[in-house]
Design a protein around this motif. Structure first.
Motif, PDB file in Angstrom:
ATOM      1  N   PRO A   1     -42.835 -31.079  44.727  1.00 26.16           N
ATOM      2  CA  PRO A   1     -44.187 -30.496  44.688  1.00 26.16           C
ATOM      3  C   PRO A   1     -44.247 -29.169  43.961  1.00 26.16           C
ATOM      4  CG  PRO A   1     -43.472 -31.015  46.943  1.00 26.16           C
ATOM      5  CD  PRO A   1     -42.272 -31.042  46.077  1.00 26.16           C
ATOM      6  N   LYS A   2     -43.094 -28.577  43.618  1.00 22.93           N
ATOM      7  CA  LYS A   2     -43.066 -27.240  43.047  1.00 22.93           C
ATOM      8  C   LYS A   2     -42.940 -27.301  41.531  1.00 22.93           C
ATOM      9  CE  LYS A   2     -43.159 -25.295  47.097  1.00 22.93           C
ATOM     10  NZ  LYS A   2     -44.296 -24.492  47.532  1.00 22.93           N
ATOM     11  N   PRO A   3     -43.320 -26.227  40.823  1.00 27.52           N
ATOM     12  CA  PRO A   3     -43.251 -26.246  39.363  1.00 27.52           C
ATOM     13  C   PRO A   3     -41.810 -26.125  38.889  1.00 27.52           C
ATOM     14  CG  PRO A   3     -43.947 -24.099  40.126  1.00 27.52           C
ATOM     15  CD  PRO A   3     -43.868 -24.971  41.329  1.00 27.52           C
ATOM     16  N   SER A   4     -41.505 -26.804  37.835  1.00 23.28           N
ATOM     17  CA  SER A   4     -40.188 -26.676  37.218  1.00 23.28           C
ATOM     18  C   SER A   4     -40.384 -26.226  35.787  1.00 23.28           C
ATOM     19  CB  SER A   4     -39.429 -28.005  37.270  1.00 23.28           C
ATOM     20  OG  SER A   4     -40.168 -29.015  36.597  1.00 23.28           O
ATOM     21  N   LEU A   5     -39.302 -25.764  35.161  1.00 19.96           N
ATOM     22  CA  LEU A   5     -39.382 -25.258  33.797  1.00 19.96           C
ATOM     23  C   LEU A   5     -38.415 -26.064  32.944  1.00 19.96           C
ATOM     24  CD1 LEU A   5     -40.876 -22.838  32.422  1.00 19.96           C
ATOM     25  CD2 LEU A   5     -38.713 -21.610  32.596  1.00 19.96           C
ATOM     26  N   SER A   6     -38.873 -26.502  31.791  1.00 19.93           N
ATOM     27  CA  SER A   6     -37.997 -27.254  30.891  1.00 19.93           C
ATOM     28  C   SER A   6     -36.803 -26.404  30.489  1.00 19.93           C
ATOM     29  CB  SER A   6     -38.786 -27.670  29.646  1.00 19.93           C
ATOM     30  OG  SER A   6     -37.926 -28.104  28.634  1.00 19.93           O
ATOM     31  N   SER A   7     -35.644 -27.036  30.386  1.00 22.58           N
ATOM     32  CA  SER A   7     -34.423 -26.300  30.010  1.00 22.58           C
ATOM     33  C   SER A   7     -34.480 -25.819  28.570  1.00 22.58           C
ATOM     34  CB  SER A   7     -33.185 -27.181  30.222  1.00 22.58           C
ATOM     35  OG  SER A   7     -33.258 -28.345  29.409  1.00 22.58           O
ATOM     36  N   GLN A   8     -35.429 -26.360  27.788  1.00 23.59           N
ATOM     37  CA  GLN A   8     -35.592 -25.900  26.398  1.00 23.59           C
ATOM     38  C   GLN A   8     -36.696 -24.851  26.264  1.00 23.59           C
ATOM     39  OE1 GLN A   8     -35.720 -29.529  26.859  1.00 23.59           O
ATOM     40  NE2 GLN A   8     -33.495 -29.463  26.695  1.00 23.59           N
ATOM     41  N   GLN A   9     -37.240 -24.401  27.361  1.00 23.16           N
ATOM     42  CA  GLN A   9     -38.392 -23.511  27.319  1.00 23.16           C
ATOM     43  C   GLN A   9     -37.990 -22.079  27.650  1.00 23.16           C
ATOM     44  OE1 GLN A   9     -41.590 -24.885  29.782  1.00 23.16           O
ATOM     45  NE2 GLN A   9     -42.958 -23.186  29.276  1.00 23.16           N
ATOM     46  N   ALA A  10     -38.412 -21.145  26.797  1.00 27.70           N
ATOM     47  CA  ALA A  10     -38.214 -19.724  27.058  1.00 27.70           C
ATOM     48  C   ALA A  10     -39.475 -19.158  27.704  1.00 27.70           C
ATOM     49  CB  ALA A  10     -37.887 -18.979  25.773  1.00 27.70           C
TER      50      ALA A  10
END
Length: 789
Positions: free
Chosen positions: A309-318
């Motif tokens: 349910p929580k936000p995640s961040l792409s490993s390619q995203q700064a």
């Protein structure tokens, strides 16, 4: 009875037509009241027969008029019965009148062109042109909730988040026109825009920023791809640097001191630090203070929840973030950027001298694999590698930053509802409009709530509401570059705003991604926030208010909710620079789609709760007769900080120094606050002159804590508790800690000299006399000051 009634009528017809007192219902401006009229002749008799079927007459002197022997018995009987009938009629009339008033009062929520508001703390204020009815706090609250619509919030958030909103862009220009047009359609007294020409920094598409490996011979090798070239650090230093890589956790001073204590010196090296805990600007400033060459900032996956349910961040995203340690246009510090040619070129002291660049988690993982040296402490470990993180040093890297500065017009949009009694006192609410990327929570949600509040208060005005003080709604531009739009406006109107702005409410970061609620605020607003939290239903826990939701997990509600104002908030400059109490409801930033997913479709409900909270805060601040600011709260703040100072009293005493001056000034402030409280309590509540005098003293308490002994140009954030500089309480505490620390562990000039008695005396004098000045100002006129300093 009928016979008696006929005799009364006959006696009335035969009696002389003398002057008679008639109570009749009055229509128009005094509707609902009874009015006395003196009437003579035939019309008076008819009116009397209709409203009062008898005349009360006292004994008349003998010989005053001809005797009428045939009527005397009947007149005597009438005189004996009349008082009882009159009393009966009056009792019936009074009961009917009260019953009618209660029915009228209960059915009217918005009556007439002018309303009477009584706040929940019994701040009562009748209007001069009151004629239709009374609107109490519960009625006003009901009116506000009635007009606050949830559907518009969701639509506005979605539509705004999809638009290009980079400051200075064509998309931002179009959005500016649309929002101004939306304000112009509402029932506002004034709508206008001001334009500032500010220096903003952008990536150079022709010369992108780069990161390369460097071999032992110093030859530049393979380039590490920066997957998102549009993500950068505005106001980074320009140029290229080469150095060995070192891992420095969050880049806090204590992290860098720990790094040095473990035998890894940051001097001359590139630091790899994680996003979070402190701002990008603080990370880069700390690295610069410890002698580093440059900074790479990455999002550590361990800091971003991986729960579905929580936000995640792409490993390619700064992650984007500016690195100016300050607010506003850094190329016109202390001055408004209405025309950038008015002043000689100058740069803020908060601009870094080393380059900085955001990188993705994937690039950070590649760098961490190359690090050697000591293993990082357990609390520094992350989730990128299968093996523990090392501190370094690692291989050499070459960082090149080619961002370029551009003079860019930005536009702030304003809408105003003028106050009825104190139009020259402003309650200000604002939201950032721009965003570098989607930025739903930071700017789209805040903008949507701002527009909904404008529409709601406009509808209330159309239905009779008129606040005591003016409401000023503002959509800021340039927020992602360090609250540029708001700070430039404050700099441009500093002489006016510190006298007239009562409170600033920020809607930036307006929605949490979970169940927690936080308010970053001045202490003056803490009690009011507590009161309003008890009035707003929780969007997550049915049957609970926001206050009940908070105290369920932590009985100390303020420890759970209240946070200090951060420098990267638009609210910070209002308090630390201008001396206006401010609050920001600080929430999570993400895209609209992710934010909606995080809240599992509850985004509109949560945004609605924030709008209710902000709106009821505005009602209290703009319409309470006496400003609901807790001016005594700062006494508790000083006492809490004095506890930290007391830790060093023994060390100071050994040097022949004392903190007694601060203690005395604190005592004078407490006495002045209590004296003002007693004056208000014992004063005449309806005395407008006294009320305004008290309100002026209350609303300027925050301003009293701006040090008058330092230059705004050199130290713009002069607030002794929330500002930055040697005049602040925080700086004094940092200096006192040198009494017990090894000077080699602290960077800068102080590290080579340790504790300096002359500097301490100056800091103590700056702090003491600012606090004493606040106590004197709170006391009122100079002849009212009675301190024992």
């Amino acid at each position: 009875m009928e016979r008696l009634w006929g005799l009364f009528q006959r006696a009335q017809q035969l009696s002389p037509r003398s002057s008679q007192t008639v109570y009749q219902r009055v229509e128009g401006p005094r509707k609902g009241h009874l009015e006395e009229e003196e009437e003579d002749g035939e019309e008076g008799a008819e009116t009397l027969a209709h409203f009062c079927p008898m005349e009360l007459r006292g004994p008349e002197p003998l010989g005053s008029r001809p005797r009428q022997p045939n009527l005397i018995p009947w007149a005597a009987a009438g005189r004996r019965a009349a008082p009882y009938l009159v009393l009966t009629a009056l009792l019936i009339f009074t009961g009917a009148f009260l019953l009618g008033y209660v029915a009228f009062r209960g059915s009217c929520q918005a009556c007439g062109d002018s309303v009477l508001v009584v706040s929940e703390d019994v701040n009562y204020e009748p209007d001069l042109d009151f004629h239709q009815g009374r609107l109490y706090w519960s009625d006003l609250q009901a009116m506000f909730l009635q007009f606050l619509g949830e559907g518009r919030l969701e639509d506005t958030i979605r539509q705004t988040s999809l638009r290009e909103r980079v400051a200075g862009s064509a998309g931002m220009a179009a959005l500016t026109q649309d929002i101004r047009a939306a304000l112009s359609r509402q029932k506002l007294d004034h709508v206008w825009t001001d334009t500032h020409y500010v220096g903003l920094q952008f990536p150079d598409p022709a010369h992108p920023n780069t990161l390369h490996w460097v071999d032992e011979a110093g030859k530049v090798g393979e380039q590490l791809p920066l997957e998102d070239p549009d993500v950068y650090c505005p106001y980074s230093a320009i140029g290229n640097v080469t150095g060995e890589l070192v891992y420095a956790h969050y880049g806090r001073p204590e992290d860098l001191q720990d790094l040095r204590a473990r035998g890894v010196d940051p001097v001359g090296r590139l630091l790899l630090v994680r996003v979070g805990v402190i701002s990008f600007a603080q990370k880069v400033t700390n690295a610069q203070d410890f002698g580093a060459q440059g900074v790479l900032i990455y999002p550590e996956p361990a800091d971003f929840s991986q729960d579905p349910p929580k936000p995640s961040l792409s490993s390619q995203q700064a992650v984007y973030g500016h690195v100016h340690l300050g607010t506003g246009d850094p190329y016109t510090p202390g001055f408004p950027s209405f025309n950038q040619t008015q002043f000689p070129p100058v740069a803020s002291s908060g601009l870094p001298s080393i380059p900085a660049q955001p990188i993705s988690a994937d690039i950070a993982s590649r760098l961490l694999r190359k690090l050697k040296g000591p293993v990082a402490p357990q609390e520094w470990q992350g989730s990128l590698l299968g093996s523990p993180y090392h501190l370094g040093p690692g291989p050499r890297l070459r960082l090149v930053v080619n961002n370029h500065r551009t003079s860019t017009p930005i536009n702030n949009i304003f809408g105003c509802i003028e106050g009825r009694s104190e139009p020259d006192h402003y309650v200000v609410i604002g939201a950032q409009r721009d965003a570098w990327g989607p930025g739903a929570a930071k700017s789209a949600v805040g903008t949507a709530i701002l527009l909904e509040l404008v529409r709601t208060f406009s509808s209330m005005v159309s239905n009779g509401f008129r606040p005591r003080r003016s409401l000023l709604f503002i959509s800021w531009d340039g927020g992602d570059f360090g609250s540029v739009g708001s700070t430039e406006w404050l700099e441009g109107y500093l002489s006016v705003l510190h006298l007239k702005a009562v409170v600033y409410v920020s809607l930036d970061n307006a929605v949490l991604g979970d169940d927690k609620f936080h308010a970053k605020t001045s202490p003056l607003l803490t009690s009011l926030i507590e009161s309003v939290l008890k009035q707003v239903d929780s969007p997550n826990h049915s049957g609970q208010t926001l206050y009940e939701q908070v105290v369920f997990t932590n009985p100390s509600w303020d420890a759970e909710v209240i946070r200090p104002l951060p420098m990267d908030s638009s609210a910070y400059s209002f308090t630390a620079f201008v001396g206006v109490p401010a609050v920001e409801f600080s929430f999570m930033e993400d895209t609209y789609e992710n934010l909606h997913k995080v809240l599992q479709g509850r985004l509109p409900a949560v945004a609605q709760a924030v709008a209710q909270l902000a709106g009821q805060l505005l009602i209290r601040l703009s319409h309470d007769r006496l400003l609901p600011l807790d001016f005594g709260r700062y006494g508790d703040v000083v006492l809490r900080h004095i506890g930290n100072l007391n830790e060093f009293s023994g060390d100071l005493k050994a040097r022949g120094l004392t903190l007694q001056w601060v203690y005395s000034a604190r005592g004078d402030y407490i006495r002045a606050a209590e004296k003002l409280r007693q004056e208000i309590y014992s004063s005449e509540e309806r005395d407008e002159r006294l009320t305004r005098m008290y309100n002026v003293r209350i609303m300027r308490v925050e301003f009293y804590f701006l040090s008058q002994y330092v230059s705004p140009a050199d130290s713009p954030f002069r607030h002794i508790f929330m500002g930055r500089g040697d005049h602040t309480l925080g700086a004094l505490l940092d200096h006192l800690r040198l009494l017990r620390s090894n000077s080699s562990g602290t960077p800068g000039a102080t590290s080579s000299t340790g504790f300096q008695e002359s500097r301490f005396r100056r800091q103590l004098a700056l702090l003491t006399w600012t606090l004493q000045g606040a106590a004197n100002a709170l006391s009122g006129d100079v002849w009212n000051i009675d301190n024992n300093f």
